[in-house]
Design an enzyme around this catalytic site. Structure first.
Site, PDB file in Angstrom:
ATOM      1  N   ARG A 228       0.855  -1.192   0.000  1.00 57.20           N
ATOM      2  CA  ARG A 228       0.000   0.000   0.000  1.00 57.20           C
ATOM      3  C   ARG A 228       0.882   1.231   0.000  1.00 57.20           C
ATOM      4  NH1 ARG A 228      -3.630  -2.441  -1.556  1.00 57.20           N
ATOM      5  NH2 ARG A 228      -5.634  -2.852  -0.590  1.00 57.20           N
ATOM      6  N   HIS A 276      -1.450   0.638  -9.623  1.00 59.47           N
ATOM      7  CA  HIS A 276      -2.163  -0.193  -8.636  1.00 59.47           C
ATOM      8  C   HIS A 276      -2.937  -1.324  -9.327  1.00 59.47           C
ATOM      9  CE1 HIS A 276      -4.180  -0.381  -4.428  1.00 59.47           C
ATOM     10  NE2 HIS A 276      -4.164  -1.574  -4.996  1.00 59.47           N
TER      11      HIS A 276
HETATM   12  P1  NDP Z   1      -1.931 -11.447   4.652  1.00 60.92           P
HETATM   13  O1  NDP Z   1      -2.775 -10.921   5.745  1.00 60.92           O
HETATM   14  O2  NDP Z   1      -2.131 -12.863   4.217  1.00 60.92           O
HETATM   15  O3  NDP Z   1      -0.397 -11.301   5.031  1.00 60.92           O
HETATM   16  C1  NDP Z   1       0.127 -10.200   5.683  1.00 60.92           C
HETATM   17  C2  NDP Z   1       1.552 -10.516   6.098  1.00 60.92           C
HETATM   18  O4  NDP Z   1       2.142  -9.349   6.667  1.00 60.92           O
HETATM   19  C3  NDP Z   1       1.632 -11.618   7.147  1.00 60.92           C
HETATM   20  O5  NDP Z   1       2.729 -12.441   6.903  1.00 60.92           O
HETATM   21  C4  NDP Z   1       1.850 -10.836   8.446  1.00 60.92           C
HETATM   22  O6  NDP Z   1       2.572 -11.557   9.437  1.00 60.92           O
HETATM   23  C5  NDP Z   1       2.692  -9.680   7.934  1.00 60.92           C
HETATM   24  N1  NDP Z   1       2.589  -8.520   8.823  1.00 60.92           N
HETATM   25  C6  NDP Z   1       1.515  -7.760   9.084  1.00 60.92           C
HETATM   26  N2  NDP Z   1       1.813  -6.791   9.971  1.00 60.92           N
HETATM   27  C7  NDP Z   1       3.109  -6.962  10.281  1.00 60.92           C
HETATM   28  C8  NDP Z   1       3.991  -6.279  11.154  1.00 60.92           C
HETATM   29  N3  NDP Z   1       3.596  -5.227  11.889  1.00 60.92           N
HETATM   30  N4  NDP Z   1       5.263  -6.721  11.212  1.00 60.92           N
HETATM   31  C9  NDP Z   1       5.664  -7.777  10.495  1.00 60.92           C
HETATM   32  N5  NDP Z   1       4.872  -8.477   9.648  1.00 60.92           N
HETATM   33  C10 NDP Z   1       3.604  -8.064   9.552  1.00 60.92           C
HETATM   34  O7  NDP Z   1      -2.132 -10.466   3.412  1.00 60.92           O
HETATM   35  P2  NDP Z   1      -1.987 -10.780   1.862  1.00 60.92           P
HETATM   36  O8  NDP Z   1      -0.703 -11.490   1.636  1.00 60.92           O
HETATM   37  O9  NDP Z   1      -3.222 -11.414   1.348  1.00 60.92           O
HETATM   38  O10 NDP Z   1      -1.942  -9.301   1.259  1.00 60.92           O
HETATM   39  C11 NDP Z   1      -0.947  -8.382   1.666  1.00 60.92           C
HETATM   40  C12 NDP Z   1      -1.290  -6.977   1.180  1.00 60.92           C
HETATM   41  O11 NDP Z   1      -1.081  -6.870  -0.222  1.00 60.92           O
HETATM   42  C13 NDP Z   1      -2.753  -6.540   1.340  1.00 60.92           C
HETATM   43  O12 NDP Z   1      -3.037  -6.154   2.664  1.00 60.92           O
HETATM   44  C14 NDP Z   1      -2.861  -5.388   0.362  1.00 60.92           C
HETATM   45  O13 NDP Z   1      -2.527  -4.170   1.003  1.00 60.92           O
HETATM   46  C15 NDP Z   1      -1.788  -5.721  -0.689  1.00 60.92           C
HETATM   47  N6  NDP Z   1      -2.394  -6.031  -1.996  1.00 60.92           N
HETATM   48  C16 NDP Z   1      -2.057  -5.239  -3.053  1.00 60.92           C
HETATM   49  C17 NDP Z   1      -2.562  -5.509  -4.306  1.00 60.92           C
HETATM   50  C18 NDP Z   1      -2.130  -4.707  -5.476  1.00 60.92           C
HETATM   51  O14 NDP Z   1      -2.655  -4.905  -6.583  1.00 60.92           O
HETATM   52  N7  NDP Z   1      -1.167  -3.823  -5.322  1.00 60.92           N
HETATM   53  C19 NDP Z   1      -3.479  -6.634  -4.541  1.00 60.92           C
HETATM   54  C20 NDP Z   1      -3.749  -7.408  -3.363  1.00 60.92           C
HETATM   55  C21 NDP Z   1      -3.229  -7.096  -2.137  1.00 60.92           C
HETATM   56  P3  NDP Z   1       1.898 -12.801  10.238  1.00 60.92           P
HETATM   57  O15 NDP Z   1       1.537 -13.815   9.195  1.00 60.92           O
HETATM   58  O16 NDP Z   1       2.953 -13.290  11.116  1.00 60.92           O
HETATM   59  O17 NDP Z   1       0.700 -12.243  10.932  1.00 60.92           O
HETATM   60  C1  OXD Z   2      -6.256  -5.515  -2.941  1.00 61.23           C
HETATM   61  C2  OXD Z   2      -5.829  -4.554  -3.967  1.00 61.23           C
HETATM   62  O1  OXD Z   2      -6.124  -5.234  -1.745  1.00 61.23           O
HETATM   63  O2  OXD Z   2      -6.209  -4.734  -5.146  1.00 61.23           O
HETATM   64  O3  OXD Z   2      -6.738  -6.616  -3.320  1.00 61.23           O
HETATM   65  O4  OXD Z   2      -5.103  -3.621  -3.660  1.00 61.23           O
END
Ligand code: NDP
Ligand code: OXD
Length: 313
Positions: A228, A276
Site C-alpha cells: 500500500r 495499482h
Molecule cells: P496477509 O494478511 O495474508 O499477510 C500479511 C503478512 O504481513 C503476514 O505475513 C503478516 O505476518 C505480515 N505482517 C503484518 N503486519 C506486520 C507487522 N507489523 N510486522 C511484520 N509483519 C507483519 O495479506 P496478503 O498477503 O493477502 O496481502 C498483503 C497486502 O497486499 C494486502 O493487505 C494489500 O494491502 C496488498 N495487496 C495489493 C494488491 C495490489 O494490486 N497492489 C493486490 C492485493 C493485495 P503474520 O503472518 O505473522 O501475521
Molecule cells: C487488494 C488490492 O487489496 O487490489 O486486493 O489492492
C-alpha cells in the site's frame, strides 16, 4: 435479505450481475438503491464511503473485494460485524507474476537495455550476477508474500521473508518481527507485500532504506512495493535514490491514487510505475469467493478469512 455492493473507482455493474447470478435468493443492490436498510445483511465493499454502513442494523458481515482491508478500517463508524478479506488463487497468482516480472527486470537490468535500444547502442559489459548471488527479501509473508517468495526461490534467488510470526516456506529463510535488522542487512531486492495497518504505516522510510545491504551484487538495493502507498514515505524514496542508498524502485501503490500529475515520481528514470494493478480483483473469481461465504453463513456455518479487528489485517 440484501447484499449491498459499494465501490469507489470500480464499475459496480459486473459485480452486481455476478452476485445476482451466484445468489439468486438475495437482492443485490448498490448503495444508492437501498430503500429498506433493515433488510441489508451483507456488504461487499471497495472503499465504501465512511459512515455509509452504520444504518444497517441487521448487518452480518462486511466483505472486502480486495485482499487489503485498510479501506474498510478507515471508516470510523464501521458496524461491529466480522470483516472478511479475499483469499483467492487467481489474485495470488497475479501478484506473484508482478513480483517475478519486476524482480527479474531489475536483476537483468531491462530498463537499461530499453534505454540502449532507444539510443541504438549495442553494449554488453558482461555484468550479470547469478540469481543465487542476489538476495531477495519479502516483507509480509502472508498469502501473497509466501507464494511470491516460494516462486522466487524456485527461480534460484537467495530468498528470505519477514513477518510478525516465523514462517516455514520451502527454500525461504524466515525472519520474525524482532529480526528486522538482520533481514534488511541481507537484502538486495526488497519486495513489500505488507498490509497497511497502524503498525506498518510509514515503515518504508529513510531509516529502513539505510539498513538494507550495502555489499550486494546489484550495486545498491532495489525497492518493490505492491502493498500500500501508506507504507512508504515518497520523499524518502526520492532522497534515497539521489544519494545512492537505493538503486531503483518499482511502485504499484502510492500515498495518493491516482498518482497526481505533478508528482516527481513520474519523471524519475530509476522508478518504474504501475497503476495499482499488480493483482486486480477479477470479478468472477472474487464474486464466487464472497458468494461462497454468504451461502455458508446462510447455512449457519462459521465464517473463515475473518480479519483481526485489533491488528486490522
Ligand atoms: P496477509 O494478511 O495474508 O499477510 C500479511 C503478512 O504481513 C503476514 O505475513 C503478516 O505476518 C505480515 N505482517 C503484518 N503486519 C506486520 C507487522 N507489523 N510486522 C511484520 N509483519 C507483519 O495479506 P496478503 O498477503 O493477502 O496481502 C498483503 C497486502 O497486499 C494486502 O493487505 C494489500 O494491502 C496488498 N495487496 C495489493 C494488491 C495490489 O494490486 N497492489 C493486490 C492485493 C493485495 P503474520 O503472518 O505473522 O501475521
Ligand atoms: C487488494 C488490492 O487489496 O487490489 O486486493 O489492492
Amino acid at each position: 435479505m440484501s447484499l449491498v455492493v459499494s465501490l469507489t473507482g470500480w464499475d459496480p455493474e459486473p459485480w452486481v450481475e455476478a452476485f445476482g447470478d451466484l445468489l439468486p435468493d438475495h437482492e443485490v443492490l448498490t448503495l444508492a438503491q437501498v430503500t429498506a436498510p433493515d433488510d441489508v445483511h451483507y456488504v461487499a465493499t471497495w472503499k465504501h464511503p465512511p459512515g455509509s454502513l452504520s444504518a444497517y442494523k441487521n448487518l452480518r458481515a462486511i466483505f472486502s473485494l480486495g485482499a487489503g482491508v485498510d479501506h474498510v478500517f478507515r471508516d470510523a463508524d464501521l458496524p461491529n460485524v466480522p470483516v472478511v478479506r479475499v483469499v483467492d488463487a487467481d489474485l495470488r497468482d497475479r501478484m506473484s507474476e508482478w513480483v517475478m516480472l519486476h524482480v527479474l527486470m531489475h536483476h537483468r537490468q531491462q530498463r537499461m537495455y530499453d534505454w540502449q535500444q532507444g539510443a541504438r547502442i549495442w553494449e554488453d559489459d558482461r555484468f550479470q550476477p547469478a540469481a543465487r548471488d542476489v538476495r531477495v527479501g519479502v516483507m509480509g509473508m502472508g498469502v501473497l508474500g509466501a507464494d511470491a517468495a516460494r516462486k522466487l526461490a524456485v527461480i534460484g534467488f537467495d530468498v528470505a521473508g519477514w513477518s510478525r510470526t516465523p514462517k516455514e516456506v520451502d527454500g525461504v529463510e524466515s525472519y520474525a518481527e524482532d529480526e528486522l535488522d538482520e533481514f534488511l542487512g541481507r537484502t538486495d531486492i526488497l519486495v513489500v507485500l505488507l498490509p497497511l495497518t497502524p503498525a506498518t504505516r510509514g515503515i518504508l522510510n529513510a531509516s529502513l532504506f539505510g539498513r538494507l545491504a550495502r555489499d550486494g551484487r546489484l550495486g545498491a538495493p532495489v525497492l518493490l512495493n505492491a502493498g500500500r502507498g501508506g507504507l512508504q514515505n515518497e520523499a524518502d524514496i526520492l532522497e534515497a535514490l539521489n544519494e545512492g542508498v537505493l538503486k531503483a524502485a518499482t511502485l504499484d501503490v502510492f500515498a495518493t491514487e491516482p498518482l497526481p500529475q505533478d508528482s516527481p515520481l513520474w519523471d524519475d528514470p530509476r522508478i518504474t510505475i504501475t497503476p495499482h494493478n499488480a493483482a486486480i480483483s477479477e470479478v468472477d473469481s472474487i464474486a464466487r469467493f464472497v458468494a461462497g461465504k454468504i451461502a455458508a453463513l446462510d447455512r449457519g456455518e462459521n465464517l473463515t478469512d475473518v480479519v483481526d479487528p485489533q491488528r486490522q489485517y
